[in-house]
Design a protein around this motif. Structure first.
Motif, PDB file in Angstrom:
ATOM      1  N   GLU A 196      41.286  45.210  43.860  1.00 38.75           N
ATOM      2  CA  GLU A 196      42.301  45.247  45.123  1.00 38.75           C
ATOM      3  C   GLU A 196      43.641  45.499  44.634  1.00 38.75           C
ATOM      4  O   GLU A 196      44.269  46.182  45.439  1.00 38.75           O
ATOM      5  CB  GLU A 196      42.098  43.533  45.686  1.00 38.75           C
ATOM      6  N   ARG A 197      44.324  44.883  43.569  1.00 39.08           N
ATOM      7  CA  ARG A 197      45.579  45.021  43.223  1.00 39.08           C
ATOM      8  C   ARG A 197      45.903  46.600  43.004  1.00 39.08           C
ATOM      9  O   ARG A 197      46.913  47.056  43.533  1.00 39.08           O
ATOM     10  CB  ARG A 197      45.876  44.191  41.989  1.00 39.08           C
ATOM     11  N   LEU A 198      45.035  47.304  42.113  1.00 37.59           N
ATOM     12  CA  LEU A 198      45.347  48.517  41.924  1.00 37.59           C
ATOM     13  C   LEU A 198      45.354  49.231  43.051  1.00 37.59           C
ATOM     14  O   LEU A 198      46.051  50.364  43.419  1.00 37.59           O
ATOM     15  CB  LEU A 198      44.367  49.014  40.835  1.00 37.59           C
ATOM     16  N   GLY A 199      44.264  49.191  43.951  1.00 30.04           N
ATOM     17  CA  GLY A 199      44.104  49.866  45.384  1.00 30.04           C
ATOM     18  C   GLY A 199      45.440  49.703  46.216  1.00 30.04           C
ATOM     19  O   GLY A 199      45.791  50.784  46.750  1.00 30.04           O
ATOM     20  N   ASP A 200      45.822  48.459  46.225  1.00 32.20           N
ATOM     21  CA  ASP A 200      47.198  48.380  46.923  1.00 32.20           C
ATOM     22  C   ASP A 200      48.420  49.034  46.285  1.00 32.20           C
ATOM     23  O   ASP A 200      49.288  49.694  46.818  1.00 32.20           O
ATOM     24  CB  ASP A 200      47.607  46.665  47.211  1.00 32.20           C
ATOM     25  N   LEU A 201      48.514  49.068  45.013  1.00 27.46           N
ATOM     26  CA  LEU A 201      49.615  49.545  44.156  1.00 27.46           C
ATOM     27  C   LEU A 201      49.605  51.073  44.335  1.00 27.46           C
ATOM     28  O   LEU A 201      50.581  51.579  44.882  1.00 27.46           O
ATOM     29  CB  LEU A 201      49.461  49.046  42.828  1.00 27.46           C
ATOM     30  N   ALA A 202      48.567  51.634  44.008  1.00 27.68           N
ATOM     31  CA  ALA A 202      48.398  53.100  44.244  1.00 27.68           C
ATOM     32  C   ALA A 202      48.767  53.742  45.612  1.00 27.68           C
ATOM     33  O   ALA A 202      49.186  54.777  45.806  1.00 27.68           O
ATOM     34  CB  ALA A 202      47.012  53.522  43.745  1.00 27.68           C
ATOM     35  N   ALA A 203      48.506  52.778  46.581  1.00 29.70           N
ATOM     36  CA  ALA A 203      48.557  53.336  48.142  1.00 29.70           C
ATOM     37  C   ALA A 203      50.079  53.456  48.221  1.00 29.70           C
ATOM     38  O   ALA A 203      50.448  53.987  49.144  1.00 29.70           O
ATOM     39  CB  ALA A 203      47.915  52.378  48.943  1.00 29.70           C
TER      40      ALA A 203
ATOM     41  N   VAL B 173      30.299  34.111  33.980  1.00 28.38           N
ATOM     42  CA  VAL B 173      29.652  35.115  34.482  1.00 28.38           C
ATOM     43  C   VAL B 173      30.382  35.357  35.909  1.00 28.38           C
ATOM     44  O   VAL B 173      30.562  36.376  36.286  1.00 28.38           O
ATOM     45  CB  VAL B 173      28.055  34.807  34.694  1.00 28.38           C
ATOM     46  N   LEU B 174      30.658  34.396  36.847  1.00 29.19           N
ATOM     47  CA  LEU B 174      31.137  34.736  38.110  1.00 29.19           C
ATOM     48  C   LEU B 174      32.690  35.203  37.944  1.00 29.19           C
ATOM     49  O   LEU B 174      33.258  36.108  38.420  1.00 29.19           O
ATOM     50  CB  LEU B 174      31.513  33.310  38.705  1.00 29.19           C
ATOM     51  N   GLY B 175      33.060  34.692  36.653  1.00 32.70           N
ATOM     52  CA  GLY B 175      34.858  34.908  36.282  1.00 32.70           C
ATOM     53  C   GLY B 175      34.683  36.711  35.945  1.00 32.70           C
ATOM     54  O   GLY B 175      35.978  37.166  36.425  1.00 32.70           O
ATOM     55  N   ARG B 176      33.688  37.092  35.291  1.00 35.62           N
ATOM     56  CA  ARG B 176      33.935  38.470  34.750  1.00 35.62           C
ATOM     57  C   ARG B 176      33.809  39.416  36.219  1.00 35.62           C
ATOM     58  O   ARG B 176      34.838  40.203  36.268  1.00 35.62           O
ATOM     59  CB  ARG B 176      32.730  38.746  34.121  1.00 35.62           C
ATOM     60  N   LEU B 177      33.072  39.285  37.258  1.00 36.35           N
ATOM     61  CA  LEU B 177      33.028  39.672  38.612  1.00 36.35           C
ATOM     62  C   LEU B 177      34.201  39.398  39.430  1.00 36.35           C
ATOM     63  O   LEU B 177      34.956  40.503  39.833  1.00 36.35           O
ATOM     64  CB  LEU B 177      31.881  39.482  39.334  1.00 36.35           C
ATOM     65  N   ARG B 178      34.500  38.430  39.064  1.00 39.26           N
ATOM     66  CA  ARG B 178      35.887  38.052  40.183  1.00 39.26           C
ATOM     67  C   ARG B 178      37.072  38.731  39.495  1.00 39.26           C
ATOM     68  O   ARG B 178      38.042  39.138  40.324  1.00 39.26           O
ATOM     69  CB  ARG B 178      36.147  36.480  39.936  1.00 39.26           C
ATOM     70  N   ASP B 179      37.399  38.959  38.258  1.00 35.75           N
ATOM     71  CA  ASP B 179      38.522  39.682  37.686  1.00 35.75           C
ATOM     72  C   ASP B 179      38.502  41.020  38.069  1.00 35.75           C
ATOM     73  O   ASP B 179      39.605  41.654  38.403  1.00 35.75           O
ATOM     74  CB  ASP B 179      38.389  39.519  36.065  1.00 35.75           C
ATOM     75  N   ILE B 180      37.279  41.665  38.117  1.00 37.20           N
ATOM     76  CA  ILE B 180      37.100  43.246  38.243  1.00 37.20           C
ATOM     77  C   ILE B 180      37.445  43.406  39.792  1.00 37.20           C
ATOM     78  O   ILE B 180      38.338  44.318  40.309  1.00 37.20           O
ATOM     79  CB  ILE B 180      35.772  43.548  38.195  1.00 37.20           C
ATOM     80  N   GLN B 181      36.833  42.374  40.656  1.00 40.52           N
ATOM     81  CA  GLN B 181      37.115  42.423  42.116  1.00 40.52           C
ATOM     82  C   GLN B 181      38.948  42.409  42.405  1.00 40.52           C
ATOM     83  O   GLN B 181      39.280  43.236  43.063  1.00 40.52           O
ATOM     84  CB  GLN B 181      36.598  41.637  42.826  1.00 40.52           C
TER      85      GLN B 181
ATOM     86  N   THR C 288      45.078  42.972  35.217  1.00 40.12           N
ATOM     87  CA  THR C 288      45.193  44.211  35.563  1.00 40.12           C
ATOM     88  C   THR C 288      45.808  45.373  34.525  1.00 40.12           C
ATOM     89  O   THR C 288      45.195  46.511  34.524  1.00 40.12           O
ATOM     90  CB  THR C 288      46.175  44.293  36.886  1.00 40.12           C
ATOM     91  N   ARG C 289      46.745  44.812  33.799  1.00 43.59           N
ATOM     92  CA  ARG C 289      47.586  45.684  32.810  1.00 43.59           C
ATOM     93  C   ARG C 289      46.514  46.124  31.783  1.00 43.59           C
ATOM     94  O   ARG C 289      46.153  47.198  31.114  1.00 43.59           O
ATOM     95  CB  ARG C 289      48.615  45.186  32.471  1.00 43.59           C
ATOM     96  N   ARG C 290      45.512  45.157  31.470  1.00 38.05           N
ATOM     97  CA  ARG C 290      44.552  45.072  30.502  1.00 38.05           C
ATOM     98  C   ARG C 290      43.375  46.220  30.668  1.00 38.05           C
ATOM     99  O   ARG C 290      43.418  47.134  30.083  1.00 38.05           O
ATOM    100  CB  ARG C 290      43.920  44.000  30.131  1.00 38.05           C
ATOM    101  N   TRP C 291      43.118  46.288  31.975  1.00 40.97           N
ATOM    102  CA  TRP C 291      42.221  47.252  32.703  1.00 40.97           C
ATOM    103  C   TRP C 291      42.871  48.534  32.722  1.00 40.97           C
ATOM    104  O   TRP C 291      42.132  49.480  32.301  1.00 40.97           O
ATOM    105  CB  TRP C 291      41.812  46.802  33.986  1.00 40.97           C
TER     106      TRP C 291
END
Length: 547
Positions: A304-311, A292-300, A467-470
């Motif tokens: 963060e990674r995609l926000g930094d990459l897109a920037a 349950v914790l891991g699901r949210l952690r992965d999304i978080q 991240t690539r899966r998402w």
């Protein structure tokens, strides 16, 4: 912020972040002058008579985990206050004054209280003089408080005390230069003759040192369980609020508990023989919580990674439309996953789990405690044997993985899957190493560091995989909606390249773990030789004494 269902919409609950500096000061020392706070301009003072009653469990669980619950009268913020530890400063929640602790506050600390009663542990009265320090635009930046405090503790035998202290608190941590202004005000306080407070809070000073929570040092297994359970509870309030740090640290603690219970299952079964504890059932419940914790952690992490990459790309490469879709999709997923976390931690099932973990930590090492020094030494050897078992598993997986990487023509996805297994074995080894007692001159740090380095590198690879899966999932939805997916491809390839580069150093990092284990083994052999030499010398002295 709270997720839906956390609090009654009809009740006003204010949330602020508290960042402050506290100082001890003698009664005869004048407060710093207005010039000492320049360039900030001093308003006030305003004077308040404050009186607060603090609540906790009989074992002071809230205080142990740096949580404060009080009912305060007087001042412009009278009511119920709940202060929770945060990544920077403390989060303070405020609810209107009433006779009973608000249900919302009870929910926020349910994992620490565990269905036990809360009772007053101290009363603190305070004559407070407040100066508001403003910048040249008139905005309030710092509140400087001159407090004359009197306390009565109802625990640890009861005691009373009086003292004076200064507090400097940032009004709004988001204001530019707020932290620099706080540092300048703190310097003015010490220049005036104050000293940095030796207590973290007025309550901590009022009730004094906390009684020991358990017999630390009796059993390394017990210490490991207690340490991970303590970490879980330290971050329980933040995980309920679905903060990134809170969710991550609680998940780490859950994994640590699973590792310790699994590694030393036979010994713990013997310790728990006279209880109703079911270790396989306990492990199953921990696995569910970790998921349950891991699901949210992965999304978080992905967010963060995609926000930094897109920037890092201009809008003609990663368009505003793509950025918006990423934000909307990930926010929705995070909200759903957060609600599942909140629901899980509010459940009786979770509280039952925490109760059982406390019981296991209580009985763990019972046979060691009864056996004296020899048993404790055997317990230390038991922990080392756990490290040996995990290293054998690590070596087996590492050997197979390096062979397949060298001999087979593997895709990146296949290489990532193989090294992910190595990462899990390195992580399990690291947890066992972290549980080792720091005694007998063993060389533990290099192995701990090597495991952490390998785990970090391969963890970043796994984050890239997730991240690539998402990205694929969200890009498909965008394509169905008739939107351009070019920017998704750019981000995907950037992540793919990152994973390729990270895997290049895998073999050397894995070899460092093996080298560090050998170093630990050498130090163990040296420690055994020293121990035998000491025992031989003691026997010689005894024989000499009898003559």
């Amino acid at each position: 912020m709270f997720t839906d269902g956390w609090y009654n919409r009809s009740m006003t609950i204010n949330e602020t972040v508290e960042v402050e500096s506290k100082f001890e000061v003698d009664d005869d020392i004048p407060a710093p002058s207005a010039d000492a706070f320049a360039p900030l301009v001093v308003d006030g003072p305003d004077e308040y008579e404050l009186s607060a009653v603090y609540y906790d469990t009989d074992d002071l669980s809230l205080t142990r985990h740096k949580v404060t619950l009080r009912r305060r009268t007087g001042g412009d913020d009278e009511g119920w206050h709940l202060k929770l530890p945060a990544h920077a400063g403390r989060v303070e929640l405020q609810a209107p004054l009433g006779d009973e602790v608000p249900d919302e506050f009870l929910s926020a600390v349910a994992g620490l209280v565990r269905r036990r009663p809360l009772a007053p542990v101290a009363r603190i009265d305070n004559l407070r003089r407040v100066h508001t320090l403003r910048d040249d635009h008139g905005a309030a930046v710092i509140e400087f408080c001159d407090d004359h405090v009197s306390t009565e503790a109802f625990v640890n035998g009861g005691s009373a005390a009086t003292w004076r202290e200064w507090e400097a608190e940032i009004v709004d941590p988001a204001l530019p230069d707020a932290h620099a202004h706080l540092a300048a005000v703190a310097a003015a306080c010490t220049d005036a003759g104050a000293t940095t407070s030796s207590s973290s809070s007025k309550l901590a000073r009022a009730i004094g040192p906390l009684p020991d929570a358990g017999d630390e040092g009796v059993s390394p297994v017990r210490d490991a369980l207690a340490r991970d359970l303590g970490t879980l509870l330290d971050h329980d309030p933040a995980a309920r609020r679905t903060t990134m740090v809170g969710v991550h640290q609680m998940r780490v603690a859950v994994r640590g508990l699973r590792s310790t219970i699994s590694t030393y299952a036979a010994e713990l079964e013997a310790d728990a023989a006279d209880t109703d504890l079911d270790l396989p059932g306990l492990l199953a419940e921990l696995k569910v919580l970790a998921a349950v914790l891991g699901r949210l952690r992965d999304i978080q992490v992905v967010d963060e990674r995609l926000g930094d990459l897109a920037a890092g790309y201009p809008e003609d490469v990663v368009s505003p439309q793509i950025r918006q879709r990423l934000r909307v999709e990930l926010d929705a997923e995070a909200r759903r996953a957060g609600e599942r976390v909140t629901s899980a931690l509010l459940s009786d099932r979770y509280l039952d789990l925490v109760d059982r973990l406390h019981e296991l930590a209580r009985v763990a090492g019972g046979t060691t405690a009864k056996g004296g020094k020899k048993k404790r030494r055997e317990a230390g050897e038991l922990m080392l044997s756990g490290v040996d078992r995990q290293f054998k598993k690590f070596t087996k997986v590492r050997t197979r993985t390096e062979r397949d990487l060298a001999e087979l023509d593997l895709t990146l996805a296949e290489r990532e899957e193989l090294t992910h297994v190595v990462r899990k074995r390195a992580k399990a080894l690291r947890r066992n190493v972290n549980a080792l007692p720091g005694t007998d001159g063993l060389t533990v740090a290099p192995l701990r560091d090597a495991c952490q380095r390998l785990h970090t590198v391969l963890g970043d690879v796994q984050d890239s995989v997730t991240t690539r899966r998402w990205l694929r999932r969200i890009a498909r939805r965008a394509e169905i909606a008739g939107e351009s997916t070019f920017g998704f491809g750019v981000l995907f390839e950037r992540e793919r390249g990152f994973s390729e580069r990270a895997l290049d150093g895998f073999e050397s990092d894995a070899a460092a773990v093996t080298a560090a284990y050998r170093e630990l083994s050498e130090s163990r052999r040296a420690a055994r030789k020293r121990r035998k030499k000491d025992e031989k010398a003691k026997k010689g002295k005894k024989k000499g004494g009898r003559k």
